[in-house]
Scaffold this motif. Structure first.
Motif, PDB file in Angstrom:
ATOM      1  N   HIS A 152     -10.539  -2.745   4.928  1.00  0.00           N
ATOM      2  CA  HIS A 152      -9.883  -2.881   6.224  1.00  0.00           C
ATOM      3  C   HIS A 152      -9.924  -1.317   7.006  1.00  0.00           C
ATOM      4  CE1 HIS A 152      -9.499  -5.057  10.346  1.00  0.00           C
ATOM      5  NE2 HIS A 152      -9.219  -4.510  10.815  1.00  0.00           N
ATOM      6  N   ALA A 153     -11.153  -0.670   8.261  1.00  0.00           N
ATOM      7  CA  ALA A 153     -10.907   0.324   8.226  1.00  0.00           C
ATOM      8  C   ALA A 153      -9.525   0.633   8.846  1.00  0.00           C
ATOM      9  CB  ALA A 153     -12.264   0.773   8.892  1.00  0.00           C
ATOM     10  N   ARG A 154      -8.583   0.004   9.144  1.00  0.00           N
ATOM     11  CA  ARG A 154      -7.375   0.916  10.047  1.00  0.00           C
ATOM     12  C   ARG A 154      -6.240   0.880   8.894  1.00  0.00           C
ATOM     13  NH1 ARG A 154      -9.775  -2.202  14.932  1.00  0.00           N
ATOM     14  NH2 ARG A 154      -9.964  -3.962  13.866  1.00  0.00           N
ATOM     15  N   THR A 155      -4.942   0.753   9.553  1.00  0.00           N
ATOM     16  CA  THR A 155      -4.227   0.786   8.416  1.00  0.00           C
ATOM     17  C   THR A 155      -3.095  -0.120   8.954  1.00  0.00           C
ATOM     18  OG1 THR A 155      -2.645   1.864  10.097  1.00  0.00           O
ATOM     19  CG2 THR A 155      -3.477   3.099   8.746  1.00  0.00           C
TER      20      THR A 155
ATOM     21  N   LEU B 132       0.667  -1.112  -0.654  1.00  0.00           N
ATOM     22  CA  LEU B 132       0.226   0.168  -0.464  1.00  0.00           C
ATOM     23  C   LEU B 132       0.330   0.891  -0.201  1.00  0.00           C
ATOM     24  CD1 LEU B 132      -2.592  -0.804   2.286  1.00  0.00           C
ATOM     25  CD2 LEU B 132      -2.556  -0.994  -0.080  1.00  0.00           C
ATOM     26  N   ASP B 133       2.087   1.055   0.337  1.00  0.00           N
ATOM     27  CA  ASP B 133       2.762   2.564   0.399  1.00  0.00           C
ATOM     28  C   ASP B 133       3.336   2.209  -1.951  1.00  0.00           C
ATOM     29  OD1 ASP B 133       3.508   3.081   2.255  1.00  0.00           O
ATOM     30  OD2 ASP B 133       5.169   2.063   3.309  1.00  0.00           O
ATOM     31  N   GLU B 134       2.972   1.576  -1.998  1.00  0.00           N
ATOM     32  CA  GLU B 134       3.311   1.541  -3.524  1.00  0.00           C
ATOM     33  C   GLU B 134       2.187   1.408  -4.464  1.00  0.00           C
ATOM     34  OE1 GLU B 134       6.994  -0.582  -4.669  1.00  0.00           O
ATOM     35  OE2 GLU B 134       6.334  -1.424  -2.819  1.00  0.00           O
ATOM     36  N   PRO B 135       1.346   2.158  -4.273  1.00  0.00           N
ATOM     37  CA  PRO B 135      -0.259   2.524  -5.243  1.00  0.00           C
ATOM     38  C   PRO B 135       0.247   1.915  -6.846  1.00  0.00           C
ATOM     39  CG  PRO B 135       0.242   4.135  -3.940  1.00  0.00           C
ATOM     40  CD  PRO B 135       1.266   3.347  -3.909  1.00  0.00           C
ATOM     41  N   GLU B 136       1.226   2.336  -7.109  1.00  0.00           N
ATOM     42  CA  GLU B 136       1.914   1.769  -8.826  1.00  0.00           C
ATOM     43  C   GLU B 136       1.729   0.296  -8.918  1.00  0.00           C
ATOM     44  OE1 GLU B 136       5.623   2.568  -7.070  1.00  0.00           O
ATOM     45  OE2 GLU B 136       3.248   3.966  -6.849  1.00  0.00           O
ATOM     46  N   VAL B 137       2.717  -0.365  -7.152  1.00  0.00           N
ATOM     47  CA  VAL B 137       2.182  -0.863  -8.462  1.00  0.00           C
ATOM     48  C   VAL B 137       1.169  -2.339  -7.823  1.00  0.00           C
ATOM     49  CG1 VAL B 137       3.721  -3.434  -6.931  1.00  0.00           C
ATOM     50  CG2 VAL B 137       4.151  -1.564  -7.291  1.00  0.00           C
ATOM     51  N   VAL B 138      -0.088  -1.726  -6.424  1.00  0.00           N
ATOM     52  CA  VAL B 138      -1.399  -2.040  -6.612  1.00  0.00           C
ATOM     53  C   VAL B 138      -1.632  -1.792  -8.047  1.00  0.00           C
ATOM     54  CG1 VAL B 138      -3.201  -1.868  -5.727  1.00  0.00           C
ATOM     55  CG2 VAL B 138      -0.888  -1.621  -4.821  1.00  0.00           C
TER      56      VAL B 138
ATOM     57  N   ARG C 266      -6.355  -2.086   3.348  1.00  0.00           N
ATOM     58  CA  ARG C 266      -6.634  -1.548   4.154  1.00  0.00           C
ATOM     59  C   ARG C 266      -6.163   0.405   4.398  1.00  0.00           C
ATOM     60  NH1 ARG C 266      -4.689  -3.414   9.684  1.00  0.00           N
ATOM     61  NH2 ARG C 266      -5.291  -5.480   9.664  1.00  0.00           N
ATOM     62  N   LEU C 267      -6.456   1.840   5.189  1.00  0.00           N
ATOM     63  CA  LEU C 267      -6.351   2.490   4.768  1.00  0.00           C
ATOM     64  C   LEU C 267      -4.897   2.716   4.427  1.00  0.00           C
ATOM     65  CD1 LEU C 267      -8.715   3.697   8.015  1.00  0.00           C
ATOM     66  CD2 LEU C 267      -9.478   3.734   5.392  1.00  0.00           C
ATOM     67  N   GLY C 268      -3.428   1.934   4.753  1.00  0.00           N
ATOM     68  CA  GLY C 268      -2.416   1.893   4.551  1.00  0.00           C
ATOM     69  C   GLY C 268      -1.994   1.704   5.267  1.00  0.00           C
ATOM     70  N   TYR C 269      -0.072   1.313   4.886  1.00  0.00           N
ATOM     71  CA  TYR C 269       0.396   0.762   5.832  1.00  0.00           C
ATOM     72  C   TYR C 269       1.135   1.334   6.685  1.00  0.00           C
ATOM     73  CZ  TYR C 269       4.966  -2.303   6.384  1.00  0.00           C
ATOM     74  OH  TYR C 269       5.538  -3.263   6.549  1.00  0.00           O
ATOM     75  N   LEU C 270       2.525   1.901   7.030  1.00  0.00           N
ATOM     76  CA  LEU C 270       2.041   2.990   8.554  1.00  0.00           C
ATOM     77  C   LEU C 270       2.073   4.327   8.771  1.00  0.00           C
ATOM     78  CD1 LEU C 270       6.252   1.798   8.037  1.00  0.00           C
ATOM     79  CD2 LEU C 270       4.242   0.709   9.024  1.00  0.00           C
TER      80      LEU C 270
END
Length: 303
Positions: free
Chosen positions: A161-164, A106-112, A134-138
């Motif tokens: 999922h509503a958390r990182t 999730l730190d790499e949207p282009e890869v997703v 999730r909402l993000g990684y860190l």
């Protein structure tokens, strides 16, 4: 849900719940097309038109970072009978993330985007492709970017999922942060996280604006939760006697080793003991019992 929602648990839960569909544990993809027996191990429902005995469709879920191999494995899963493909960008497990899988992507949207598009382009148009995030990684810096990456890649829907990853499974889940995602996307957004009761479900729907929900751990802890949500009640809809029969059904499943079956059952009973007083009493009675036949006898005594 790795190690929790295996085929036997899916059979039990869909026999009493009210699910539109369910999803396999994630199948890890690295650098090869997996042999058919791996698919049949994770998803024996492929041999029964991709459905559980209760008729609930089972979507095959993949986790990995190799677009070509994810695409090739998705094609094979569909050939074997998978009714839909789901992609896991939500797993917070350290081992998975360390190998560049799950929520770390999730730190790499282009890869997703690349991974979802590779699968979407590879499988027939009538087969839905979805993703879980999730909402993000860190942090939440790329929440909307990831959601748009999944939509733009051609996904039919996204479950959030509503958390990182950093939040883990610690309450609360930030349902209100799903609303900007829902408002930004044209595809359906399914809400997930910390939904343990019908009251939670209704509150999540209000805060997130999402109509559809994904239920994970709560479906295992409270097998009738989907029925309760549909009927808008927090009153139990199955009796303890019916739950006993479900547990006996679980213990009759085709595990290869008895010790594995007993261990999985105690894990499930431990989760149910948080919700059912009867399960707590039963747990105290069986927690040191090892032979399967003795556990079944204990269950029959607790009816």
């Amino acid at each position: 849900m790795e190690g929790l929602t295996d085929p036997i648990m899916r059979d039990v839960l869909t026999s009493v719940g009210s699910f539109d569909w369910c999803v396999t544990e994630f199948i890890r993809v690295t650098d090869s097309v997996l042999p058919d027996h791996v698919y049949h191990s994770y998803c024996p429902e492929l041999l029964t038109e991709g459905k559980t005995a209760a008729g609930t469709p089972v979507h095959v879920q993949f986790l990995g970072n190799n677009p070509d191999m994810l695409a090739a494995n998705a094609v094979r899963a569909v050939e074997l009978g998978a009714p839909a493909i789901d992609m896991n960008f939500g797993c917070p497990a350290k081992t998975v993330n360390r190998h560049r899988g799950g929520s770390v992507l999730l730190d790499e949207p282009e890869v997703v985007h690349e991974l979802v598009k590779a699968v979407r382009d590879a499988v027939p148009a009538h087969i839905p492709v979805s993703a879980k995030m999730r909402l993000g990684y860190l942090d939440r810096n790329f929440t909307l970017e990831n959601a748009h990456a999944i939509e733009d890649a051609g996904a039919s829907w996204v479950t959030v999922h509503a958390r990182t990853k950093a939040d883990g499974y610690t309450p609360p889940a930030f349902w209100d942060l799903l609303q900007p995602i829902r408002e930004s996307l044209k595809i359906n957004v399914i809400a997930n996280g910390e939904i343990w009761t019908n009251a939670d479900a209704k509150q999540c729907q209000r805060e997130s604006g999402c109509e559809d929900l994904m239920i994970g751990r709560a479906a295992v802890t409270t097998p009738d939760i989907t029925q309760c949500i549909r009927k808008n009640t927090d009153e139990a809809l199955i009796t303890w006697e019916e739950l006993i029969q479900l547990q006996i059904r679980f213990l009759s499943g085709p595990y290869k080793k008895e010790i594995n079956m007993v261990g999985r059952y105690k894990q499930w009973l431990g989760m149910m003991s948080k919700h059912y007083p009867e399960a707590k009493v039963l747990w105290d009675d069986v927690k040191k019992v090892k032979p399967l036949i003795d556990i079944v006898q204990k269950l029959q005594q607790h009816q």
